[in-house]
Structure formats: C-alpha cells, structure tokens
Design an enzyme around this catalytic site. Structure first.
Site, PDB file in Angstrom:
ATOM      1  N   GLU A  20      33.174  37.207-124.272  1.00 35.87           N
ATOM      2  CA  GLU A  20      32.169  37.427-123.592  1.00 35.87           C
ATOM      3  C   GLU A  20      32.011  38.889-123.295  1.00 35.87           C
ATOM      4  OE1 GLU A  20      30.553  34.459-120.623  1.00 35.87           O
ATOM      5  OE2 GLU A  20      30.052  36.071-119.222  1.00 35.87           O
ATOM      6  N   THR A  51      26.246  38.685-122.090  1.00 37.30           N
ATOM      7  CA  THR A  51      25.225  38.444-120.815  1.00 37.30           C
ATOM      8  C   THR A  51      23.880  38.808-120.708  1.00 37.30           C
ATOM      9  OG1 THR A  51      26.208  39.870-119.407  1.00 37.30           O
ATOM     10  CG2 THR A  51      27.590  37.988-119.614  1.00 37.30           C
ATOM     11  N   ARG A 110      20.234  29.230-115.330  1.00 40.80           N
ATOM     12  CA  ARG A 110      18.915  29.622-114.260  1.00 40.80           C
ATOM     13  C   ARG A 110      19.384  30.994-113.955  1.00 40.80           C
ATOM     14  NH1 ARG A 110      19.985  28.053-108.064  1.00 40.80           N
ATOM     15  NH2 ARG A 110      21.264  30.178-108.550  1.00 40.80           N
ATOM     16  N   GLY A 111      20.318  31.597-113.697  1.00 39.09           N
ATOM     17  CA  GLY A 111      20.512  32.938-113.137  1.00 39.09           C
ATOM     18  C   GLY A 111      20.709  33.007-111.541  1.00 39.09           C
ATOM     19  N   HIS A 155      29.615  24.921-108.074  1.00 41.42           N
ATOM     20  CA  HIS A 155      28.765  25.989-107.959  1.00 41.42           C
ATOM     21  C   HIS A 155      28.537  26.293-106.359  1.00 41.42           C
ATOM     22  CE1 HIS A 155      24.936  28.292-107.833  1.00 41.42           C
ATOM     23  NE2 HIS A 155      25.349  28.648-108.887  1.00 41.42           N
ATOM     24  N   GLN A 182      33.020  28.567-115.481  1.00 46.86           N
ATOM     25  CA  GLN A 182      33.324  29.748-114.569  1.00 46.86           C
ATOM     26  C   GLN A 182      34.940  29.779-114.602  1.00 46.86           C
ATOM     27  OE1 GLN A 182      32.811  32.581-113.451  1.00 46.86           O
ATOM     28  NE2 GLN A 182      30.990  31.956-112.286  1.00 46.86           N
TER      29      GLN A 182
HETATM   30  C1  FAD Z   1      30.055  30.921-118.351  1.00 46.42           C
HETATM   31  C2  FAD Z   1      28.932  31.525-117.551  1.00 46.42           C
HETATM   32  C3  FAD Z   1      28.036  32.625-118.065  1.00 46.42           C
HETATM   33  C4  FAD Z   1      27.154  33.176-117.161  1.00 46.42           C
HETATM   34  N1  FAD Z   1      26.538  34.359-117.753  1.00 46.42           N
HETATM   35  C5  FAD Z   1      25.334  34.669-116.830  1.00 46.42           C
HETATM   36  C6  FAD Z   1      24.507  35.688-117.438  1.00 46.42           C
HETATM   37  O1  FAD Z   1      24.490  36.091-118.563  1.00 46.42           O
HETATM   38  N2  FAD Z   1      23.784  36.035-116.478  1.00 46.42           N
HETATM   39  C7  FAD Z   1      23.574  35.639-115.174  1.00 46.42           C
HETATM   40  O2  FAD Z   1      22.657  36.306-114.541  1.00 46.42           O
HETATM   41  N3  FAD Z   1      24.446  34.938-114.618  1.00 46.42           N
HETATM   42  C8  FAD Z   1      25.300  34.421-115.340  1.00 46.42           C
HETATM   43  N4  FAD Z   1      25.887  33.301-115.052  1.00 46.42           N
HETATM   44  C9  FAD Z   1      25.763  32.919-113.546  1.00 46.42           C
HETATM   45  C10 FAD Z   1      24.698  31.809-113.269  1.00 46.42           C
HETATM   46  O3  FAD Z   1      23.445  32.310-113.620  1.00 46.42           O
HETATM   47  C11 FAD Z   1      24.862  31.579-111.817  1.00 46.42           C
HETATM   48  O4  FAD Z   1      25.954  30.782-111.362  1.00 46.42           O
HETATM   49  C12 FAD Z   1      23.468  30.869-111.214  1.00 46.42           C
HETATM   50  O5  FAD Z   1      23.596  31.022-109.886  1.00 46.42           O
HETATM   51  C13 FAD Z   1      23.531  29.420-111.901  1.00 46.42           C
HETATM   52  O6  FAD Z   1      23.017  29.261-113.011  1.00 46.42           O
HETATM   53  P1  FAD Z   1      23.247  27.795-113.681  1.00 46.42           P
HETATM   54  O7  FAD Z   1      22.619  27.864-114.991  1.00 46.42           O
HETATM   55  O8  FAD Z   1      24.740  27.269-113.561  1.00 46.42           O
HETATM   56  O9  FAD Z   1      22.222  26.802-113.037  1.00 46.42           O
HETATM   57  P2  FAD Z   1      22.165  25.356-112.337  1.00 46.42           P
HETATM   58  O10 FAD Z   1      22.780  24.671-113.495  1.00 46.42           O
HETATM   59  O11 FAD Z   1      20.553  25.460-112.408  1.00 46.42           O
HETATM   60  O12 FAD Z   1      22.653  25.334-111.125  1.00 46.42           O
HETATM   61  C14 FAD Z   1      22.446  26.047-109.810  1.00 46.42           C
HETATM   62  C15 FAD Z   1      22.645  25.188-108.755  1.00 46.42           C
HETATM   63  O13 FAD Z   1      21.505  24.208-108.627  1.00 46.42           O
HETATM   64  C16 FAD Z   1      22.295  23.118-108.440  1.00 46.42           C
HETATM   65  N5  FAD Z   1      21.224  22.115-109.041  1.00 46.42           N
HETATM   66  C17 FAD Z   1      20.898  22.056-110.424  1.00 46.42           C
HETATM   67  N6  FAD Z   1      20.030  21.163-110.751  1.00 46.42           N
HETATM   68  C18 FAD Z   1      19.525  20.746-109.660  1.00 46.42           C
HETATM   69  C19 FAD Z   1      18.778  19.567-109.092  1.00 46.42           C
HETATM   70  N7  FAD Z   1      17.860  18.942-110.008  1.00 46.42           N
HETATM   71  N8  FAD Z   1      18.359  19.597-107.921  1.00 46.42           N
HETATM   72  C20 FAD Z   1      19.036  20.283-106.758  1.00 46.42           C
HETATM   73  N9  FAD Z   1      19.882  21.210-107.395  1.00 46.42           N
HETATM   74  C21 FAD Z   1      20.239  21.553-108.596  1.00 46.42           C
HETATM   75  C22 FAD Z   1      23.546  23.085-109.141  1.00 46.42           C
HETATM   76  O14 FAD Z   1      24.265  21.959-108.471  1.00 46.42           O
HETATM   77  C23 FAD Z   1      24.027  24.358-108.756  1.00 46.42           C
HETATM   78  O15 FAD Z   1      24.451  24.549-107.474  1.00 46.42           O
HETATM   79  C24 FAD Z   1      27.008  32.690-115.877  1.00 46.42           C
HETATM   80  C25 FAD Z   1      27.658  31.488-115.063  1.00 46.42           C
HETATM   81  C26 FAD Z   1      28.963  31.171-116.206  1.00 46.42           C
HETATM   82  C27 FAD Z   1      29.887  29.959-115.776  1.00 46.42           C
END
Ligand code: FAD
Length: 296
Positions: A20, A51, A110-111, A155, A182
């Site tokens: 990455e 990213t 989501r970000g 998370h 993560q």
């Molecule tokens: C491998 C990896 C790569 C990444 N790359 C980037 C990147 O390129 N750019 C960047 O900005 N960030 C990146 N991130 C960080 C990520 O964007 C953040 O951790 C962000 O806060 C959550 O994104 P997610 O897609 O996991 O969100 P989600 O899956 O939507 O989860 C976010 C939070 O919401 C909760 N949640 C999910 N669905 C629901 C629901 N229906 N109701 C209530 N709560 C819910 C989850 O439990 C979690 O606490 C990366 C993370 C990882 C692990």
C-alpha cells in the site's frame, strides 16, 4: 462471484503479497514514491493499492496517480475510494474515471471527516457508512472487484467488538470480495478476529495489514489514531533505541519477519504491507521470508 482474491487467481500462487502506498504531497515525496515502487516490483506483488484523502479533498490527485501506476507498471492496481462528504455524482465520476483507466478493483471506504473542517461531513455525504457505498458500487459498477477495511481491534468509533464485527459482516454482505485489516502487532488478535468473523458467516479473505516499525514516534502517533494497540514487549524494546534509526530499522525487520512468518504458518491468506512509501524495511523482511514462502 469467486470468494478467492483476484490476485490469487491471477498469480496462481499463495500466499498473496500486496503493497500500500499513499499519494505524495511534495516533489521529493514523488521521487521516493516511484523509487520505492520500483524497489518492490521485483517481489512480484499481486496488487498495489493507493490510498486517497478524506472528504474528496485529494481524491482527484489519487486518481491521477492510480492511473499512472497502472499504466506505467501494468500491475494489478487497487484504488482506495472514500465516500465521506461526497455526493453520488462525485463518486460516480471517480468510479467512471477508474473504469475508463481499466482499474480492476476498488477498496471502498467511508473515510474520516477532514480535520479542521466544520463538523457535518458525514451527514452531507450520500453515504454515512461504507456498507451502502459498497452496495452502490456493486449495483452500478459490477465489474470492479471490491475490498473493504477490517479492524481486528475494533474501529475506534465502535469499541464494542461484536457490534463492529456485525457492521463488518453487513459491509461484506453488501458485495465485498476481500478485506484488508488495520495494522496490529499481536497476531492472536488477528486470528481471534478472523475466527469470530468466520463464525458470523464472513468467508471472504481477510488480508492482514503489516506495519513494520522503523520510526517509533510515528507509529505511536498512528497507533493512537487508528486504535491499534502497542504491546508492552514492543514499546519496551523501542523505548530503549528510540533515538537510534539504524537499530530501529534492524528491530523493525526482525519483528516484522517474526510476525509475518507466524501469520503465514498459521494460514493467513497473504501479507499486505503499509509501506508508507518507504523502501527500507519491506524488502529486507521479504528477503528473509522468500525461501520459505515466496520462492522464485
Ligand atoms: C486497510 C485500510 C485502508 C484504509 N485506507 C484509507 C484511505 O485510503 N483513505 C482514508 O481516508 N482512510 C483510509 N482508511 C481509514 C478508514 O477510512 C477509517 O478507519 C474510517 O474511519 C472508517 O472507514 P470504514 O470504511 O472502515 O467505515 P465503516 O465500515 O463505515 O465503519 C465506520 C464506523 O461505523 C460503524 N458502522 C458501520 N456501519 C454501521 C451502521 N450501519 N450503523 C452504525 N454504525 C455503523 C463501524 O462499526 C465503524 O465504527 C483505511 C483503513 C484501513 C483498515
């Protein structure tokens, strides 16, 4: 749809290997980015992922870099795409762009709301979580392979592990083909998480994210942000050498080799390295692993 990672199918070998990178902000960073990429290509990664910034702020820059990497190297390139604060039209434009460039896969996230901007980014965007964003891509851009993020230590917004895993399952059910975790330092945490997800019916490959520790201060900061615990055995080793970059590199390689070897021996589907655009530790770790896991 196959539940195998594309890269496994493409390369016909296991375990998988991926790197990455992040889009550099300065010209010196750009040189380092390309240098590191070239250094790592000989290890025949199954994919490279790039990213993107939060809130759509640096999405366009990431897009151009993804295009260049794909075009110049021909490597299987995975574009990260965040939905926070973005409209359907903006996300559709980015997805069309990747489609036109021939990018095969998206890591759908989501970000986080951009720091220093007024609150409300989550509410302003078309999707509040990754799950509906995954469903949207699956419906309108079915040709993309889709990855999602996973959190073995939960998370930070949802420290209740069971609840966070149920959210993860919904995200996968919405149409993800694979997940990348993560970073973590305790392999038990990863295997417990994978076991618990399997019990909940999640069967896509969950690639462990590996962060070699060669800059202790930086990793301490990142760990706090990401909710990845630094075990006591690790902090005590680094506290003693925190002002010695050479020793930190050596220790990072030694611990990285041990962590990766244990993961692969115990059946992890591959290794996903967070390179931080640096080439110092990852090649050394891979040289040590190559005879056993990546021959030829
Ligand atoms: C491998 C990896 C790569 C990444 N790359 C980037 C990147 O390129 N750019 C960047 O900005 N960030 C990146 N991130 C960080 C990520 O964007 C953040 O951790 C962000 O806060 C959550 O994104 P997610 O897609 O996991 O969100 P989600 O899956 O939507 O989860 C976010 C939070 O919401 C909760 N949640 C999910 N669905 C629901 C629901 N229906 N109701 C209530 N709560 C819910 C989850 O439990 C979690 O606490 C990366 C993370 C990882 C692990």
């Amino acid at each position: 749809m196959s539940t195998q990672m594309d890269h496994e199918a493409v390369a016909g070998r296991r375990p998988g290997l991926s790197f990455e990178f992040f889009p550099p902000r300065q010209p010196e960073g750009e040189k380092l980015f390309w240098h590191t990429l070239e250094t790592l290509i000989p290890y025949r990664p199954d994919f490279i992922s790039i990213t993107c910034g939060a809130g759509g702020s640096r999405q366009a820059g990431s897009g151009e870099l993804v295009r260049q990497v794909h075009e110049r190297t021909g490597l299987y390139t995975v574009a990260h795409l965040t939905c926070v604060g973005a409209s359907r039209a903006e996300l559709t434009d980015m997805l069309r762009f990747y489609q036109e460039c021939g990018i095969p896969a998206i890591l759908a996230l989501r970000g986080d709301p951009p720091r220093g901007e007024p609150p409300g980014a989550l509410e302003r965007g078309a999707f509040r979580h990754a799950e509906p964003f995954v469903a949207f891509i699956r419906e309108y851009f079915p040709q993309f392979r889709l990855g999602v993020a996973a959190y073995p230590e939960s998370h930070p917004e949802t420290p209740d592990a069971q609840r966070d895993q149920l959210h993860f399952r919904r995200k996968v059910e919405a149409g993800a083909d694979f997940a990348v975790t993560q970073f973590f330092f305790d392999n038990e945490v990863y295997f417990r998480f994978v076991g618990s997800c399997r019990e909940k019916g999640v069967h896509v490959p969950i690639l462990p994210g590996i962060m070699p520790v060669t800059d202790y201060k930086q990793i301490k900061r990142l760990s706090e942000l990401c909710g990845s615990a630094l075990p006591e055995w690790l902090t005590s080793r680094y506290e003693a050498i925190r002002d010695d970059p050479q020793q930190m590199l050596q220790t990072g390689v030694e611990l990285g080799v041990a962590q990766c070897r244990d993961l692969l021996h115990r059946g992890a589907p591959g290794l996903h390295f967070f390179t931080l655009n640096q080439s110092a530790a990852v090649p050394k770790i891979l040289q040590a692993l190559a005879p056993e896991f990546y021959p030829g």
